[in-house]
Motif scaffolding. Structure first.
Motif, PDB file in Angstrom:
ATOM      1  N   LYS A   1      -0.769   5.457   7.095  1.00  0.00           N
ATOM      2  CA  LYS A   1      -2.049   4.984   6.568  1.00  0.00           C
ATOM      3  C   LYS A   1      -1.879   3.624   5.883  1.00  0.00           C
ATOM      4  CE  LYS A   1      -4.474   8.838   7.398  1.00  0.00           C
ATOM      5  NZ  LYS A   1      -5.683   8.891   8.253  1.00  0.00           N
TER       6      LYS A   1
ATOM      7  N   SER B   1      -3.960  -0.275   6.256  1.00  0.00           N
ATOM      8  CA  SER B   1      -4.428  -1.172   5.193  1.00  0.00           C
ATOM      9  C   SER B   1      -3.659  -2.478   5.210  1.00  0.00           C
ATOM     10  CB  SER B   1      -4.275  -0.488   3.829  1.00  0.00           C
ATOM     11  OG  SER B   1      -5.127   0.633   3.724  1.00  0.00           O
TER      12      SER B   1
ATOM     13  N   THR C   1     -11.443  -9.848   4.633  1.00  0.00           N
ATOM     14  CA  THR C   1     -10.830  -9.393   3.395  1.00  0.00           C
ATOM     15  C   THR C   1     -10.376 -10.567   2.541  1.00  0.00           C
ATOM     16  OG1 THR C   1     -10.128  -7.321   4.412  1.00  0.00           O
ATOM     17  CG2 THR C   1      -8.957  -8.008   2.431  1.00  0.00           C
TER      18      THR C   1
ATOM     19  N   GLU D   1     -13.016   0.086  -1.331  1.00  0.00           N
ATOM     20  CA  GLU D   1     -12.181  -0.568  -0.318  1.00  0.00           C
ATOM     21  C   GLU D   1     -12.966  -1.152   0.850  1.00  0.00           C
ATOM     22  OE1 GLU D   1      -9.379   2.394  -2.335  1.00  0.00           O
ATOM     23  OE2 GLU D   1     -11.499   2.244  -1.815  1.00  0.00           O
TER      24      GLU D   1
ATOM     25  N   PHE E   1       0.819  -1.213   0.000  1.00  0.00           N
ATOM     26  CA  PHE E   1       0.000   0.000   0.000  1.00  0.00           C
ATOM     27  C   PHE E   1       0.854   1.265   0.000  1.00  0.00           C
ATOM     28  CE2 PHE E   1      -3.082  -3.138   1.550  1.00  0.00           C
ATOM     29  CZ  PHE E   1      -4.146  -2.859   0.679  1.00  0.00           C
TER      30      PHE E   1
ATOM     31  N   PHE F   1      -7.498   4.333   3.010  1.00  0.00           N
ATOM     32  CA  PHE F   1      -6.726   5.110   3.983  1.00  0.00           C
ATOM     33  C   PHE F   1      -5.568   5.887   3.359  1.00  0.00           C
ATOM     34  CE2 PHE F   1      -8.559   1.499   6.333  1.00  0.00           C
ATOM     35  CZ  PHE F   1      -9.378   2.207   7.198  1.00  0.00           C
TER      36      PHE F   1
ATOM     37  N   ILE G   1     -11.267  -3.352   3.954  1.00  0.00           N
ATOM     38  CA  ILE G   1     -10.198  -2.410   4.285  1.00  0.00           C
ATOM     39  C   ILE G   1     -10.784  -1.001   4.198  1.00  0.00           C
ATOM     40  CG2 ILE G   1      -8.230  -3.880   3.742  1.00  0.00           C
ATOM     41  CD1 ILE G   1      -8.156  -2.790   0.947  1.00  0.00           C
TER      42      ILE G   1
ATOM     43  N   VAL H   1      -5.766  -5.974   5.514  1.00  0.00           N
ATOM     44  CA  VAL H   1      -5.819  -6.873   4.361  1.00  0.00           C
ATOM     45  C   VAL H   1      -5.602  -8.330   4.765  1.00  0.00           C
ATOM     46  CG1 VAL H   1      -3.373  -6.865   3.686  1.00  0.00           C
ATOM     47  CG2 VAL H   1      -5.152  -6.990   1.912  1.00  0.00           C
TER      48      VAL H   1
END
Length: 266
Positions: free
Chosen positions: A233, A237, A246, A138, A87, A146, A143, A241
């Motif tokens: 951020k 995530s 997820t 998302e 991410f 973010f 998730i 995840v």
């Protein structure tokens, strides 16, 4: 010049002070980690190139601007560190655009999902076709948007961002996005869109680069902490995840996509 990555590419073209960066991936221009890194690098290089006066960011094809994260890589994440690293690719691109001293024009010719909305928010001036649509999907995957949140919220405000983030399955049309400030222009045809992009790019290519550099600093005032913020951020995530929710959501998405591929046209 073309850099091929995992069946995708980043292509760079230079023309009279205008540098065009085009990305492509066969999965609706999704963004795997290596392609994100390549794109961030080229934005950084173009920003330092004195021959580049203005940058156009675009994707290939005529249906999807960007499908966001590459699901194959999401499926392969096994640790929080791996998740944060993946991410952080979006953080790298957004920060490259933020810190680039050249103005960046975005060309959005189709659907934007997740990280694609983040790219549209991080360009300095976004020109689109009326068929373009946006969605932050998302939350439906367990998730949240973010990493791109600061860029999107900066452009359209907290209220509009929250609407996108909460209703994760709803597409918003180009007119909605223009009213909220994400898109600067919406055109009735691809030809008109490209004409406007070329007109603006050639106009900016003849303007004072120092003035544009200082103007861009003004636009991005108050974002100096984003190098750290966006990576923080990404850690959120990266943790989420790995959740069972997820994992199951990604698996459902993969099976749906595979079944669609095997359907025989009537």
């Amino acid at each position: 010049m073309i850099h091929e990555i995992q069946e995708g590419y980043v292509k760079i073209e230079h023309d009279h002070g205008i540098t065009t960066l085009e990305f492509y991936h066969p999965q609706s221009n999704a963004l795997p980690g290596k392609l994100l890194h390549e794109l961030a690098q080229e934005i950084h290089i173009s920003g330092l190139d004195p021959k580049t006066k203005v940058i156009i960011l675009r994707s290939a094809g005529d249906r999807a601007f960007c499908a966001g994260a590459a699901f194959e890589e999401l499926e392969g994440i096994r640790t929080e560190a791996e998740g944060q690293k993946f991410f952080s690719g979006f953080a790298e691109v957004i920060n490259a655009m933020r810190k680039c001293p050249k103005l960046i024009i975005g060309r959005v010719q189709g659907k934007c999902v997740g990280g694609g909305v983040g790219l549209a928010a991080a360009v300095d001036y976004c020109i689109t076709w009326e068929k373009a649509e946006i969605k932050l999907s998302e939350l439906a995957l367990g998730i949240g948007p973010f990493v791109i949140a600061p860029a999107v919220e900066r452009k359209i405000g907290t209220s509009a961002f929250s609407q996108l983030a909460i209703d994760a399955n709803m597409w918003r049309n180009a007119d909605w996005a223009k009213k909220k400030g994400l898109f600067a222009e919406v055109h009735e045809s691809v030809e008109n869109m490209d004409h406007s992009i070329n007109r603006l790019a050639h106009s900016l290519a003849h303007m004072n680069p120092d003035a544009m550099k200082e103007l861009k600093k003004t636009f991005w005032k108050g974002t100096e902490n984003w190098d750290e913020l966006l990576h923080e951020k990404a850690a959120i995530s990266g943790r989420l995840v790995l959740s069972e929710y997820t994992r199951e959501a990604i698996e459902r998405f993969r099976k749906t996509r595979e079944s669609q591929k095997t359907k025989t046209p009537a």
